[in-house]
Design a protein around this motif. Sequence first.
Motif, PDB file in Angstrom:
ATOM      1  N   GLY A  73       0.988  -1.500   0.086  1.00 25.43           N
ATOM      2  CA  GLY A  73      -0.145   0.322   0.156  1.00 25.43           C
ATOM      3  C   GLY A  73       0.851   1.074  -0.255  1.00 25.43           C
ATOM      4  O   GLY A  73       0.147   2.597   0.256  1.00 25.43           O
ATOM      5  N   GLY A  74       2.235   1.113  -0.491  1.00 21.27           N
ATOM      6  CA  GLY A  74       3.228   2.280  -0.769  1.00 21.27           C
ATOM      7  C   GLY A  74       4.130   2.320   1.132  1.00 21.27           C
ATOM      8  O   GLY A  74       4.532   3.243   1.035  1.00 21.27           O
ATOM      9  N   ALA A  75       3.770   1.954   1.895  1.00 23.35           N
ATOM     10  CA  ALA A  75       4.058   1.806   3.119  1.00 23.35           C
ATOM     11  C   ALA A  75       5.493   1.901   2.729  1.00 23.35           C
ATOM     12  O   ALA A  75       6.878   2.177   3.951  1.00 23.35           O
ATOM     13  N   SER A  76       5.748   0.031   2.513  1.00 19.12           N
ATOM     14  CA  SER A  76       7.535   0.115   2.184  1.00 19.12           C
ATOM     15  C   SER A  76       7.894  -0.818   1.468  1.00 19.12           C
ATOM     16  O   SER A  76       7.387  -2.310   1.442  1.00 19.12           O
ATOM     17  N   PRO A  77       7.877  -0.098   0.039  1.00 22.88           N
ATOM     18  CA  PRO A  77       8.326  -0.958  -0.996  1.00 22.88           C
ATOM     19  C   PRO A  77       9.729  -1.515  -1.008  1.00 22.88           C
ATOM     20  O   PRO A  77       8.824  -2.844  -1.536  1.00 22.88           O
ATOM     21  N   ALA A  78       9.986  -1.196   0.264  1.00 25.17           N
ATOM     22  CA  ALA A  78      11.404  -2.217   0.810  1.00 25.17           C
ATOM     23  C   ALA A  78      10.531  -3.826   0.745  1.00 25.17           C
ATOM     24  O   ALA A  78      11.670  -4.925   0.419  1.00 25.17           O
TER      25      ALA A  78
END
Length: 225
Positions: A131-136
């Motif tokens: 949800g865009g919170a942590s692409p990593a």
Amino acid sequence: MQYFPVFLDLTDKHCLVVGAGSVGRRKIRALLERNPAEVLVIDTRPPGEEFKKVLRSPLMTYEVREFCEDDLDGKWLVIASTNNEELNWEISNLCKERGILCNIVDQPEKCSFIVPAVFRQGDLTLAVSTGGASPALAKRIRQGLDEYFGSHYGGFLALMSRLRPLVLELGHPTENNSALFRDLVHSGLLEAFEEGDREKSVTILKDVLPSELHDAIPELLNECL
């Protein structure tokens, strides 16, 4: 943010990428693999040596200049990967006004869609999003999928893709066809593909498939296993 997951068909669609840095180049390559009508790339810097092979694609146009609003004309999808915050917001707002799908790299608040971390094995595509919170974290999860989904999944899906029209051509009722495909998935055929066991695969297919298709089994397996 809760996103609605979706896969887009870019066939014959006109796309725009603004910014061709290292991230932008990855996005460009990904778009070109999906057979769009065109990918227009705008960047104030000339392309580097490492990008020359991609430049040979007849689907891409690279223009060394500033972005202008007219670049959005006729575009279906836009990706911006610039380091200019003001320009990113301008592109985002213009796309919103025109109803164009827009992704601003690593800035989900400016996007109408985000690009997930993707794992592919043949026709199998798995998308992972936080949800865009942590692409990593999404990328780490994607990397872990390699340990579970081996190359046999690609071969199995290739078989199913070739088999489906043959089954449908027999003209059997839809519920019969659906049951057949379910039986194949749960038959042990996938495990036989993982083991590379052709003899076992033939036996399973003969048990599940109508007799009219038995003669096609060797050719089907030659293409997929």
